[in-house]
Write a protein that holds these residues in place. Structure first.
Motif, mmCIF file in Angstrom:
data_model
loop_
_atom_site.group_PDB
_atom_site.id
_atom_site.type_symbol
_atom_site.label_atom_id
_atom_site.label_comp_id
_atom_site.label_asym_id
_atom_site.label_seq_id
_atom_site.Cartn_x
_atom_site.Cartn_y
_atom_site.Cartn_z
ATOM 1 N N TYR A 23 0.813 -1.213 0.000
ATOM 2 C CA TYR A 23 0.000 0.000 0.000
ATOM 3 C C TYR A 23 0.850 1.268 0.000
ATOM 4 N N GLY A 24 2.097 1.164 -0.447
ATOM 5 C CA GLY A 24 2.939 2.357 -0.499
ATOM 6 C C GLY A 24 4.405 2.039 -0.294
ATOM 7 N N ASP A 25 5.075 2.856 0.511
ATOM 8 C CA ASP A 25 6.497 2.695 0.803
ATOM 9 C C ASP A 25 6.690 2.491 2.299
ATOM 10 N N PHE A 26 7.871 1.949 2.650
ATOM 11 C CA PHE A 26 8.251 1.943 4.055
ATOM 12 C C PHE A 26 9.733 2.254 4.196
ATOM 13 N N SER A 27 10.084 2.862 5.317
ATOM 14 C CA SER A 27 11.458 3.214 5.658
ATOM 15 C C SER A 27 11.774 2.577 7.008
ATOM 16 N N TYR A 28 13.022 2.097 7.174
ATOM 17 C CA TYR A 28 13.331 1.188 8.278
ATOM 18 C C TYR A 28 14.734 1.513 8.780
ATOM 19 N N ALA A 29 14.898 1.640 10.084
ATOM 20 C CA ALA A 29 16.234 1.890 10.641
ATOM 21 C C ALA A 29 16.319 1.347 12.059
ATOM 22 N N VAL A 82 10.156 1.831 12.175
ATOM 23 C CA VAL A 82 9.611 1.503 10.848
ATOM 24 C C VAL A 82 8.520 2.511 10.547
ATOM 25 N N VAL A 83 8.677 3.243 9.446
ATOM 26 C CA VAL A 83 7.661 4.187 9.000
ATOM 27 C C VAL A 83 6.979 3.589 7.767
#
Length: 388
Positions: A56-62, A353-354
């Motif tokens: 359903y889109g993007d995710f960013s992870y750190a 996690v965004v």
């Protein structure tokens, strides 16, 4: 004192790239400041995936490490019709959080496929199966490793399926949604409850469940603690606070109970939340409590809303570390050079996690890579996340 400690640490600092790897395959951010920070952090306990696709889109992870052995485990699983996020913040050691990472998603997938759906009951059953599995491991191994009975983990899970968000939570990791409110201003809404004895409501709940135990919560070392030992009231693991047979020998004073427990002190019953995603819902932030120690919910959503997507999870961690350094009267540049273990005096392991929600993707069947991404260990491979 802290600047002195930092100087001592710098003198014996050694490369740690074998413990943490920076993945730069997807670093599309053109923000010079963040890119310079990425380079300087690549050998200082940070791991990230700046931007990936999900259903359903993007995710960013750190993830950033503070403990001598990292206790935060986490994962993102992407399928054609669903997205799974798990954040597992361990305490006492990594055994429980690592076990959850290896088993909870598989338990959820097995139950979801058997029932052809995702629901709160499915999530609750997956948590229960994971708890039972870990307590079985404790039973098998406590003879040779007794302290495994004192190892546990918070557990935060989110699943997006067919336009609905399902969340289950144990402990004080947190899920926050950013949505557009009046005048198109971004607003933070916390979707989870913090199960932590620092909160009056949690202390009242514990006292009502244990009316005959005047020491169920006590102030110790400047914080409210359950039985004077632990702050979180719900977890997977912590067997010695749940089953009398796992009581620890008095030779472990940190975990010594004055008398055997007559009923479980902690529980593995998750708090649950279901939300039909609306056009005003823009993104979700899943993070261990290490982030929320330094940022408010509103501060976090404003950062996500006002900066580019690529690298946004890393930006949240950088902001939290800046604040941790400021609180200790240190420079951020010095904090970045402090080694694991000693770093824990300044901040906790932090996982972020965004997950961005692109509503056109909710109504359109998009083909995305079916990926399984495990935080920090940099394990990336195919996912079998197919509910139907």
């Amino acid at each position: 004192m802290f600047s002195w400690l930092a100087r001592i640490t710098l003198a014996c600092w050694r490369p740690v790239s074998r413990y943490a790897r920076m993945n730069k395959d997807n670093n599309n951010s053109n923000n010079d400041e963040l890119e310079e920070d990425s380079s300087s952090l690549s050998n200082s306990l940070l791991w990230c995936r700046d931007l990936e696709k999900h259903s359903y889109g993007d995710f960013s992870y750190a993830v950033v490490q503070a403990n001598e052995i990292i206790e935060d485990y986490s994962q993102v699983e992407t399928g054609n019709d669903a997205t799974f996020v798990g954040v597992y913040d361990g305490h006492g050691g990594p055994d429980a959080s690592r076990f959850i990472s290896d088993h909870l998603f598989q338990n959820l997938l097995r139950l979801a496929q058997a029932n052809g759906t995702i629901s709160e009951d499915i999530l609750r059953s997956a948590f229960s199966a994971t708890e039972d599995g870990f307590l079985t491991l404790v039973r098998r191994t406590c003879g040779i490793k007794p302290l495994i009975a004192a190892i546990g983990s918070c557990c935060l899970v989110g699943v997006i399926w067919r336009g609905t968000l399902y969340i289950a939570n144990l402990g004080d990791s947190r899920a926050v949604i950013g949505y557009l409110g009046r005048s198109n201003k971004i607003v933070a809404e916390q979707l989870t409850k913090d199960h932590n004895a620092s909160i009056e409501e949690v202390r009242q709940e514990l006292r009502s469940l244990h009316p005959d135990d005047s020491h169920i919560v006590v102030m110790k070392h400047g914080a409210w603690r359950i039985k004077g030992i632990i702050q979180v009231s719900r977890s997977i693991g912590d067997a010695y606070l749940k089953r009398p047979e796992f009581s620890l020998d008095p030779s472990f004073p940190r975990f010594h109970l004055s008398e055997p427990i007559r009923q479980p002190v902690l529980t593995a019953e998750p708090s649950l939340c279901t939300r039909e995603l609306k056009p005003s819902d823009k993104f979700l932030i899943f993070a261990s409590d290490g982030l929320w120690e330094h940022l408010t919910n509103q501060q976090a959503v404003e950062i996500v809303y006002n900066y580019p997507r690529a690298g946004i999870a890393r930006r949240l961690i950088k902001t939290a570390l800046n604040e941790a350094a400021r609180k200790r009267e240190m420079r951020y540049e010095d904090l970045k050079k402090v080694d694991k273990g000693i770093r824990r005096f300044f901040h906790d392991d932090i996982t972020v996690v965004v997950v961005f929600i692109d509503h056109e993707s909710l109504s359109t069947k998009m083909s995305v890579p079916e990926l399984s991404v495990r935080g920090f260990v940099d394990t990336i491979g195919p996912s079998n996340f197919n509910i139907l």
